[in-house]
Design an enzyme around this catalytic site. Sequence first.
Site, PDB file in Angstrom:
ATOM      1  N   GLN A 197      28.923 -12.465 -12.516  1.00  0.00           N
ATOM      2  CA  GLN A 197      29.615 -12.893 -13.746  1.00  0.00           C
ATOM      3  C   GLN A 197      30.266 -11.716 -14.473  1.00  0.00           C
ATOM      4  O   GLN A 197      31.265 -11.883 -15.163  1.00  0.00           O
ATOM      5  CB  GLN A 197      28.624 -13.588 -14.705  1.00  0.00           C
ATOM      6  N   ASP A 238      20.051 -16.561 -23.428  1.00  0.00           N
ATOM      7  CA  ASP A 238      19.923 -17.980 -23.069  1.00  0.00           C
ATOM      8  C   ASP A 238      18.838 -18.679 -23.868  1.00  0.00           C
ATOM      9  O   ASP A 238      18.900 -19.884 -24.095  1.00  0.00           O
ATOM     10  CB  ASP A 238      19.654 -18.118 -21.574  1.00  0.00           C
ATOM     11  N   LYS A 249      20.480 -13.176 -18.529  1.00  0.00           N
ATOM     12  CA  LYS A 249      20.751 -13.063 -17.099  1.00  0.00           C
ATOM     13  C   LYS A 249      19.865 -12.015 -16.430  1.00  0.00           C
ATOM     14  O   LYS A 249      19.627 -10.945 -16.984  1.00  0.00           O
ATOM     15  CB  LYS A 249      22.241 -12.696 -16.929  1.00  0.00           C
TER      16      LYS A 249
HETATM   17  O1  MRU Z   1      23.748 -18.229 -15.291  1.00  0.00           O
HETATM   18  P1  MRU Z   1      24.756 -18.096 -16.402  1.00  0.00           P
HETATM   19  O2  MRU Z   1      26.050 -17.508 -15.966  1.00  0.00           O
HETATM   20  O3  MRU Z   1      24.901 -19.378 -17.167  1.00  0.00           O
HETATM   21  O4  MRU Z   1      24.070 -17.047 -17.390  1.00  0.00           O
HETATM   22  C1  MRU Z   1      24.760 -16.660 -18.542  1.00  0.00           C
HETATM   23  C2  MRU Z   1      24.055 -15.632 -19.320  1.00  0.00           C
HETATM   24  O5  MRU Z   1      22.981 -15.182 -18.985  1.00  0.00           O
HETATM   25  C3  MRU Z   1      24.688 -15.251 -20.631  1.00  0.00           C
HETATM   26  O6  MRU Z   1      24.444 -13.909 -20.920  1.00  0.00           O
HETATM   27  C4  MRU Z   1      24.092 -16.125 -21.735  1.00  0.00           C
HETATM   28  O7  MRU Z   1      24.168 -17.468 -21.388  1.00  0.00           O
HETATM   29  C5  MRU Z   1      24.760 -15.905 -23.021  1.00  0.00           C
HETATM   30  S1  MRU Z   1      26.353 -16.597 -23.066  1.00  0.00           S
HETATM   31  C6  MRU Z   1      27.029 -16.331 -24.588  1.00  0.00           C
END
Ligand code: MRU
Length: 348
Positions: A197, A238, A249
Site C-alpha cells: 500500500q 485501524d 498495518k
Molecule cells: O489493509 P488495509 O490496506 O485496509 O490497511 C490500512 C491501514 O492499515 C491504514 O493505515 C489504516 O486503515 C488507516 S487509514 C486512514
Amino acid sequence: MTFSAVQSEIRPVQWNGHACVLIDQTVLPGIYRTIEIRTSDQMATAIRTMIVRGAPAIGVAAAFGMVLGWQEAPQDDPITHLERVAATLRATRPTAVNLFWAIDRMLTVARREPSFARLEREATAILEGDIATCRAIGEHGLLALPAAPERLRLLTHCNAGALATAGYGTALGVVRSAHREGRLERVYADETRPRLQGARLTAWELVHERIPVTVLADTMAAHVIGRGLVDAVVVGADRIAANGDTANKIGTCGVAIIAKHYGVPFFVAAPWSTVDGNLPSGDQIPIEQRDSEEMRAIEGVALCPQDVEFYNPAFDVTPAPLITGIIVESGVYAPGELAAAGQAQLGR
Ligand code: MRU
C-alpha cells in the site's frame, strides 16, 4: 484512463444516487479505474478483496452498502433484511472498528426513521463528515509536529491517505497540511509488504500532488531513521484501544520501536470513530489473517518455494508507551489522556 484526466481530488467512495462508485485500489498505480457497486453483496466483496480499503474508507463504503441493502429489502420487513446485510458487511474485515461503527450508526437510523432517503442522507453525512474530520486532523497534526527543523522529513507506513478515507487522509492529511504550509521537505513511504500500500498507493497519491516522496523497502526503516533522515513518523490506525494501544498495518510496531530507540517522535493520526473505548487494551483487538497467496507471489510470480508455509497477519498492535501522540479531529492527546478525552468529546 488516467486519474488527472478525470478529476483532481481523490474520492475513493462516491454515491451517484443509486449505486456506489469505488476507485479500484487493487490495480493502482498501473491502472486507474472505477467500479460501480450496485448491491450490498457486491459491496461486501469489494471490502473483502480490498478494492476499497483503509479504516475510514471501509466505514463509508459499508454505510453505502447499507443503503444498497435498503434498496434490495422487501417492503413488508426491510429491517430484518438490513440486519442480514449488516451481518454480511461485518464479516468482511475484522480489525478496523470504523466498519462496525458505520454499520451500527446506519442500523440505528434505519430503526428510528425507516426510509431510503434517510439512510442515503446518513451515509452521505458519514462521507462528508470524514472529509471534514481528516482536514481537522491535518491541522492539529501540523501543530503537534516538531518545531525544528523548519522543513520536516516525515516517514509513514502503509496508506492512510485520501484513498484510505473519504478524501484527504489522516496521516497523509498531516502531510498535506505540512506541505501546504511549506513545512514539508519529503515523505519517506515504507513500501508495506505484502500488499504494498505504501509503494502503490501512498506514492501514487503524493506524486499526484507533487509532494516529494521516497519509497523505502520495509527493511530500510532502521537505517534511514538511524541516519537522522526522519524528523517524525506519522501513521494511521485501524483500531485504538482505550489505553492508546494502536492496531495498524503490519510492520507499524517495528517502525515505532525503531523510532523510540532513536528518539524520533511517533504519531498516530485517526478519527474518533477509530477509537474503540470498549477495549481496555490492544491485546483484545482482533487481528485479520489474510490469504497466504498475498505473500507467496507478486502478480503470479512465485517468491518462495512451492510448499513453504506462511503466516500473514494484516495488522499489528503498537503498545501505547511507544506513541508520542494520538492526533484526532479534536486535538492531540498522549495515549494515557485518550480515554478521558473520549469521554469529554463523545460521552464514551
Ligand atoms: O489493509 P488495509 O490496506 O485496509 O490497511 C490500512 C491501514 O492499515 C491504514 O493505515 C489504516 O486503515 C488507516 S487509514 C486512514
